[in-house]
Design an enzyme around this catalytic site. Structure first.
Site, PDB file in Angstrom:
ATOM      1  N   GLY A 123     -13.050   1.060 -11.697  1.00 26.41           N
ATOM      2  CA  GLY A 123     -13.292   2.464 -11.370  1.00 26.41           C
ATOM      3  C   GLY A 123     -13.425   2.651  -9.871  1.00 26.41           C
ATOM      4  O   GLY A 123     -14.523   2.869  -9.354  1.00 26.41           O
ATOM      5  N   TYR A 124     -12.317   2.522  -9.184  1.00 27.54           N
ATOM      6  CA  TYR A 124     -12.319   2.719  -7.736  1.00 27.54           C
ATOM      7  C   TYR A 124     -11.788   4.121  -7.402  1.00 27.54           C
ATOM      8  O   TYR A 124     -12.431   4.905  -6.728  1.00 27.54           O
ATOM      9  CB  TYR A 124     -11.419   1.712  -7.017  1.00 27.54           C
ATOM     10  CG  TYR A 124     -11.697   0.230  -7.242  1.00 27.54           C
ATOM     11  CD1 TYR A 124     -12.963  -0.239  -7.587  1.00 27.54           C
ATOM     12  CD2 TYR A 124     -10.683  -0.703  -7.068  1.00 27.54           C
ATOM     13  CE1 TYR A 124     -13.185  -1.610  -7.759  1.00 27.54           C
ATOM     14  CE2 TYR A 124     -10.902  -2.069  -7.230  1.00 27.54           C
ATOM     15  CZ  TYR A 124     -12.158  -2.509  -7.581  1.00 27.54           C
ATOM     16  OH  TYR A 124     -12.366  -3.854  -7.745  1.00 27.54           O
ATOM     17  N   SER A 125     -10.560   4.393  -7.871  1.00 28.38           N
ATOM     18  CA  SER A 125      -9.876   5.627  -7.465  1.00 28.38           C
ATOM     19  C   SER A 125     -10.540   6.868  -8.068  1.00 28.38           C
ATOM     20  O   SER A 125     -11.086   6.820  -9.164  1.00 28.38           O
ATOM     21  CB  SER A 125      -8.419   5.591  -7.913  1.00 28.38           C
ATOM     22  OG  SER A 125      -7.800   4.433  -7.430  1.00 28.38           O
ATOM     23  N   GLU A 239      -7.635 -10.203  -6.330  1.00 27.25           N
ATOM     24  CA  GLU A 239      -6.475  -9.539  -6.912  1.00 27.25           C
ATOM     25  C   GLU A 239      -5.336 -10.530  -6.908  1.00 27.25           C
ATOM     26  O   GLU A 239      -5.054 -11.184  -5.922  1.00 27.25           O
ATOM     27  CB  GLU A 239      -6.139  -8.246  -6.172  1.00 27.25           C
ATOM     28  CG  GLU A 239      -7.111  -7.149  -6.557  1.00 27.25           C
ATOM     29  CD  GLU A 239      -6.469  -5.780  -6.743  1.00 27.25           C
ATOM     30  OE1 GLU A 239      -5.255  -5.660  -6.556  1.00 27.25           O
ATOM     31  OE2 GLU A 239      -7.203  -4.846  -7.098  1.00 27.25           O
ATOM     32  N   THR A 367      -0.541   1.302  -1.616  1.00 24.36           N
ATOM     33  CA  THR A 367       0.841   1.787  -1.572  1.00 24.36           C
ATOM     34  C   THR A 367       1.627   1.026  -0.502  1.00 24.36           C
ATOM     35  O   THR A 367       1.056   0.343   0.352  1.00 24.36           O
ATOM     36  CB  THR A 367       0.908   3.289  -1.214  1.00 24.36           C
ATOM     37  OG1 THR A 367       0.467   3.449   0.140  1.00 24.36           O
ATOM     38  CG2 THR A 367       0.034   4.135  -2.132  1.00 24.36           C
ATOM     39  N   GLU A 369       3.000   2.231   2.037  1.00 22.41           N
ATOM     40  CA  GLU A 369       2.601   2.696   3.383  1.00 22.41           C
ATOM     41  C   GLU A 369       1.330   1.979   3.837  1.00 22.41           C
ATOM     42  O   GLU A 369       1.207   1.594   5.001  1.00 22.41           O
ATOM     43  CB  GLU A 369       2.375   4.212   3.395  1.00 22.41           C
ATOM     44  CG  GLU A 369       3.651   5.034   3.358  1.00 22.41           C
ATOM     45  CD  GLU A 369       4.366   4.951   2.014  1.00 22.41           C
ATOM     46  OE1 GLU A 369       3.690   4.778   0.978  1.00 22.41           O
ATOM     47  OE2 GLU A 369       5.612   5.034   2.001  1.00 22.41           O
TER      48      GLU A 369
HETATM   49  C1  LIG Z   1      -0.477   3.538 -13.400  1.00 26.99           C
HETATM   50  C2  LIG Z   1      -1.593   3.445 -12.419  1.00 26.99           C
HETATM   51  C3  LIG Z   1      -2.642   2.595 -12.686  1.00 26.99           C
HETATM   52  C4  LIG Z   1      -3.713   2.524 -11.810  1.00 26.99           C
HETATM   53  N1  LIG Z   1      -4.803   1.748 -12.149  1.00 26.99           N
HETATM   54  C5  LIG Z   1      -5.917   1.856 -11.410  1.00 26.99           C
HETATM   55  C6  LIG Z   1      -7.143   1.268 -11.855  1.00 26.99           C
HETATM   56  O1  LIG Z   1      -7.175   0.596 -12.897  1.00 26.99           O
HETATM   57  N2  LIG Z   1      -8.266   1.458 -11.154  1.00 26.99           N
HETATM   58  C7  LIG Z   1      -8.265   2.191  -9.988  1.00 26.99           C
HETATM   59  O2  LIG Z   1      -9.315   2.337  -9.386  1.00 26.99           O
HETATM   60  N3  LIG Z   1      -7.123   2.758  -9.523  1.00 26.99           N
HETATM   61  C8  LIG Z   1      -5.971   2.623 -10.218  1.00 26.99           C
HETATM   62  N4  LIG Z   1      -4.821   3.246  -9.782  1.00 26.99           N
HETATM   63  C9  LIG Z   1      -4.878   4.081  -8.593  1.00 26.99           C
HETATM   64  C10 LIG Z   1      -4.088   3.559  -7.425  1.00 26.99           C
HETATM   65  O3  LIG Z   1      -4.752   2.502  -6.827  1.00 26.99           O
HETATM   66  C11 LIG Z   1      -3.845   4.741  -6.479  1.00 26.99           C
HETATM   67  O4  LIG Z   1      -2.924   5.603  -7.111  1.00 26.99           O
HETATM   68  C12 LIG Z   1      -3.327   4.327  -5.136  1.00 26.99           C
HETATM   69  O5  LIG Z   1      -4.294   3.625  -4.422  1.00 26.99           O
HETATM   70  C13 LIG Z   1      -2.882   5.549  -4.305  1.00 26.99           C
HETATM   71  O6  LIG Z   1      -3.864   6.521  -4.263  1.00 26.99           O
HETATM   72  P1  LIG Z   1      -3.504   8.032  -4.631  1.00 26.99           P
HETATM   73  O7  LIG Z   1      -2.784   8.026  -5.918  1.00 26.99           O
HETATM   74  O8  LIG Z   1      -4.737   8.838  -4.536  1.00 26.99           O
HETATM   75  O9  LIG Z   1      -2.472   8.480  -3.515  1.00 26.99           O
HETATM   76  P2  LIG Z   1      -2.836   8.940  -2.019  1.00 26.99           P
HETATM   77  O10 LIG Z   1      -3.771   7.976  -1.419  1.00 26.99           O
HETATM   78  O11 LIG Z   1      -3.206  10.367  -2.022  1.00 26.99           O
HETATM   79  O12 LIG Z   1      -1.417   8.768  -1.348  1.00 26.99           O
HETATM   80  C14 LIG Z   1      -0.371   9.754  -1.441  1.00 26.99           C
HETATM   81  C15 LIG Z   1       0.750   9.343  -0.501  1.00 26.99           C
HETATM   82  O13 LIG Z   1       0.239   9.323   0.838  1.00 26.99           O
HETATM   83  C16 LIG Z   1       0.496   8.080   1.455  1.00 26.99           C
HETATM   84  N5  LIG Z   1      -0.612   7.717   2.339  1.00 26.99           N
HETATM   85  C17 LIG Z   1      -1.935   7.692   2.067  1.00 26.99           C
HETATM   86  N6  LIG Z   1      -2.630   7.225   3.107  1.00 26.99           N
HETATM   87  C18 LIG Z   1      -1.729   6.924   4.076  1.00 26.99           C
HETATM   88  C19 LIG Z   1      -1.823   6.382   5.391  1.00 26.99           C
HETATM   89  N7  LIG Z   1      -2.988   6.008   5.921  1.00 26.99           N
HETATM   90  N8  LIG Z   1      -0.679   6.219   6.080  1.00 26.99           N
HETATM   91  C20 LIG Z   1       0.525   6.569   5.550  1.00 26.99           C
HETATM   92  N9  LIG Z   1       0.668   7.081   4.324  1.00 26.99           N
HETATM   93  C21 LIG Z   1      -0.446   7.253   3.588  1.00 26.99           C
HETATM   94  C22 LIG Z   1       0.561   7.100   0.293  1.00 26.99           C
HETATM   95  O14 LIG Z   1       1.274   5.943   0.656  1.00 26.99           O
HETATM   96  C23 LIG Z   1       1.239   7.926  -0.769  1.00 26.99           C
HETATM   97  O15 LIG Z   1       2.624   7.866  -0.614  1.00 26.99           O
HETATM   98  C24 LIG Z   1      -3.720   3.289 -10.625  1.00 26.99           C
HETATM   99  C25 LIG Z   1      -2.632   4.104 -10.339  1.00 26.99           C
HETATM  100  C26 LIG Z   1      -1.576   4.196 -11.213  1.00 26.99           C
HETATM  101  C27 LIG Z   1      -0.464   5.140 -10.893  1.00 26.99           C
END
Ligand SMILES: Cc1cc2nc3c(=O)[nH]c(=O)nc-3n(C[C@H](O)[C@H](O)[C@H](O)COP(=O)(O)OP(=O)(O)OC[C@H]3O[C@@H](n4cnc5c(N)ncnc54)[C@H](O)[C@@H]3O)c2cc1C
Lengths: 392, 338
Positions: A123-125, A239, A367, A369
């Site tokens: 539960g991070y995101s 990880e 991601t 990025e």
């Molecule tokens: C199928 C799936 C399973 C997942 N499982 C888990 C889980 O079990 N537990 C958990 O905690 N999380 C989980 N996640 C979450 C995942 O870690 C996040 O989706 C990921 O870290 C991106 O965060 P966000 O979706 O909020 O996108 P954002 O952080 O909002 O990013 C949106 C866009 O902006 C870009 N961006 C953001 N910051 C920057 C920067 N500093 N410089 C340049 N570009 C940037 C990103 O690269 C991306 O393209 C899961 C996600 C998915 C889709």
């Protein structure tokens, strides 16, 4: 310099291969079709073989397997297309608890994980914090001896199968964001917890989880109060290798089978130059991805924490997976519009499936990025990126 | 047991060569050797270091391709104007065929001859002798053979077209075909190593420039649009280095995967070198396009070496064959995808 597994490592790999060959046909498709990348049947069979604690020392009831044996186990499951996300997440929390957990957590939670009885989820995101994970706003407030948790987590994968969520919460809003976080192990059957499914492009189910005045005792805390970021760092170090290399291995196995089989109205696709070119490039990228993964394993085996090597591997292999699956659907052509497993789709639907699924590998676990930023700053030594704000 | 560390011999070799090239292969020397691209003084120093004879066998044990790859990579990184890769390959091939290597400069044509001429052979313009494959024969031409020297080339490398008329037959039949295949794989691995060196050094030039050049009040390397392109190139450079090491190891251990890996390494290192030097040049802005800056030397060399190796399309058949062989040997264990 050596690029071969040892005899003992190869023996273990063969053991794993035998196990996989003994699974019922269509296990891979059946598990994927549930949307939950975990099968309790497979999980219990792994527990029976002691594989859930294979990496644990023999003195602690484990098998003392080395990092290469563990990497081949992952790789063989990936090759066979058997998802073990449930175990991988649970194991990484178990390893983290082993280092930073309380006596009680180590004695109660770890054995249940390694025995195959329970799963955990991360539960991070949150809805408003993903890449900027330290900006988490889910609150944990002192309440007598315990804590009250309020907030929402997003993408809590496996929460619907798990017993606990490893939850990052804000305990101090008045200090810099990294210093006001605390980690908790929250039972998902506690009052006030709600799990709602979120469905994805690749077919896998994840969840949104809600926490409404959830009470937990102080014994649910992992690490120091306001020391959650340090706990995160330990967990992040565990990880696994980037999953994308495994998906690429699976994809190429399926794609090569498809390419070698003559179709109803023509020769085997592998006769076509564009198919060969596409396979060659993807196979090259697979070899590089595997080398990058094995280098991480090698570092781990020498007790060196992979650092930017992890980012290089994650970035390269996930982008390669997307490229490979996108160009493979292209060479399959209009027939790639037929989807699903066991439906007569080309390559039993796996190429088209990976085309949709591969997308997420460049998003989760940092991601592309975020990885490029890490590589630019820490590997190349470029100056920290500065956001140019409007008006400045 | 997998091990990604360089051996102490390799580290020593690298240290020795780094020092040698720092003195004898500076950008000024590389430029002075143009347009032919051959620096006789550097070649003499490398001869003193033991090149190319150290590619021969010692006490019956062949020299390690992995060690030669370290040398080729270092030479690539400083764009050495010397026929290191081809003379090492020629020495190994002569060694395999039981022929004595002399003190003259023998180069190797990576591509088979067509109509009795080995075209676009690196270093043929300055070599005493040229080894080439023609059908199922391995020939050695020279000294005194006819060589056509092109007036201008993309990046030096003393390119020449060697006429094989009257050349001596070194080997023929199946033995010659397989010896040439081994030599060609050696060449692919060492050229891949040189390309990995070009790639790493070209990227480094771009990165260093991006740290010091300021626009809009900040170093341009702080702009993600630029930094992220360099990061992508860094992943390719890293991958190329790993693949070169694996391919060299496969050659040394006689792995059945060696030919596929050699082709793969050459193709991938070419991709990495082109991307790294292209992005490295782009990071220089207009200055990268001027001849004054060194990045253009790397840009040209990256392309020239990939053209010689045939690029990614030349590797397709060997890589597909490797993929099929790997898949079959893995399923011998009855893994079965479930
Ligand atoms: C199928 C799936 C399973 C997942 N499982 C888990 C889980 O079990 N537990 C958990 O905690 N999380 C989980 N996640 C979450 C995942 O870690 C996040 O989706 C990921 O870290 C991106 O965060 P966000 O979706 O909020 O996108 P954002 O952080 O909002 O990013 C949106 C866009 O902006 C870009 N961006 C953001 N910051 C920057 C920067 N500093 N410089 C340049 N570009 C940037 C990103 O690269 C991306 O393209 C899961 C996600 C998915 C889709």
């Amino acid at each position: 310099m050596d690029f071969e597994l040892s005899a003992a490592q190869l023996r273990f790999r063969d053991e794993v291969r035998q196990f996989l060959a003994g699974l019922p046909p269509q296990t891979s498709a059946a598990v994927h079709d549930t949307g939950t990348l975990h099968s309790w049947d497979v999980h219990r069979a792994m527990a029976e073989r002691g594989w859930l604690k294979a990496a644990w020392p023999v003195e602690q009831g484990g098998q003392g397997r080395d990092p290469f044996e563990m990497a081949t186990l992952n790789e063989e499951f990936a090759r066979a297309g058997i998802p073990i996300e449930g175990w991988l997440i649970a194991e990484l929390v178990a390893k983290t608890l082993q280092i930073v957990g309380t006596q009680q957590q180590r004695h109660e939670v770890i054995p249940a994980i390694l025995g195959g009885e329970i799963l955990l989820c991360l539960g991070y995101s949150e809805p408003d914090s993903g890449s900027d994970v330290a900006a988490a706003r889910t609150r944990a407030t002192r309440d007598g001896d315990g804590w009250v948790i309020d907030g929402q987590k997003m993408f809590t994968t496996m929460a619907h199968e798990a017993s606990y969520v490893f939850l990052l919460a804000r305990t101090n809003p008045d200090v810099p964001k990294h210093r006001g976080l605390t980690m908790f192990l929250v039972p998902l059957d506690a009052d006030g917890v709600q799990v709602r499914p979120v469905h994805t492009l690749g077919g896998e189910r994840t969840n949104a989880t809600f926490y409404d005045r959830v009470r937990v005792p102080d014994s649910a805390r992992v690490g120091e109060v306001d020391g959650g970021w340090d706990v995160m760092m330990v967990a992040l170090a565990f990880e696994r290798q980037p999953a994308a290399a495994g998906h690429l291995l699976h994809l190429l196995g399926r794609a090569l089978d498809w390419a070698r089989t003559a179709g109803p109205d023509g020769p085997a696709p592998i006769e076509r130059p564009e198919v060969r070119a596409c396979l060659a490039r993807a196979y090259t990228d697979l070899e590089v991805s595997r080398l990058m993964g094995y280098r991480m394993t090698w570092l781990t085996s020498r007790d060196v924490l992979p650092h930017t090597e992890g980012s290089l591997a994650k970035l390269f292999s996930s982008e390669a997976l997307m490229r490979a699956s996108a160009s493979l659907v292209d060479v399959v052509g209009a027939d790639a519009l037929l989807t699903g497993h066991g439906t007569g789709a080309p390559a039993d639907g796996w190429i088209e499936h990976e085309f949709r699924h591969s997308v997420v590998t460049t998003i989760y676990a940092g991601t592309s990025e975020i990885q490029r930023g890490i590589i630019a700053e820490r590997h190349l030594g470029l100056p920290r990126a500065t956001a140019r704000r409007a008006g400045s | 047991m997998m091990d990604f560390a360089l051996s102490s011999e390799q580290l020593d070799l690298r240290a020795g060569l780094t020092a040698l090239f720092a003195d004898h292969s500076t950008p000024a020397r590389v430029r002075a050797a143009e347009p032919l691209g051959f620096d006789p003084a550097l070649w003499a120093v490398l001869g003193g270091f033991g090149f190319p004879h150290l590619a021969g066998s010692r006490d019956g044990a062949p020299a390690r391709l992995a060690d030669l790859a370290v040398a080729a990579q270092d030479a690539g990184a400083c764009l050495a104007s010397a026929p290191l890769v081809e003379t090492l390959v020629a020495t190994r091939l002569l060694d395999r065929l039981g022929a004595a290597a002399g003190d003259d400069l023998v180069t190797f044509s990576p591509r088979p001859a067509v109509a009795g001429v080995a075209r676009t052979v690196p270093w043929a313009a300055v070599a005493d002798r040229v080894i080439a494959c023609d059908g199922d024969r391995i020939l050695i031409a020279g000294p005194g053979h006819d060589v056509e020297r092109p007036k201008q080339t993309l990046a030096g490398l003393a390119i020449g077209h060697a006429d094989l008329t009257g050349a001596t037959v070194l080997a023929e039949g199946p033995a010659a075909v397989s010896a040439f295949a081994e030599a060609r794989a050696d060449w692919q691995v060492l050229t891949a190593a040189a390309l990995a060196g070009v790639a790493a050094a070209g990227l480094h030039l771009g990165v260093e420039y991006a740290k010091t050049r300021h626009q809009f009040g900040q170093p341009i390397g702080a702009f993600q649009a630029l930094a992220h392109q360099l990061a992508d190139a860094a992943a390719l450079v890293d991958g190329a280095q790993l693949l070169v090491q694996e391919a060299a190891w496969a050659g040394d251990t006689g792995s059945p995967r060696r030919h596929g890996l050699a082709a793969m390494a050459a193709a991938f290192a070419g991709r990495a070198a082109r991307q790294a030097t292209d992005r490295g040049l782009h990071a220089h802005g207009g200055y990268g396009y001027t001849l004054e800056y060194d990045i253009q030397l790397y840009f040209r060399r990256a392309k020239a070496l990939s053209l010689l190796s045939g690029g990614e399309s030349a590797a397709v058949d060997a890589v597909v064959a490797l993929a099929l062989a790997d898949t079959d040997s893995d399923s011998d264990h009855d893994t079965g995808r479930r």
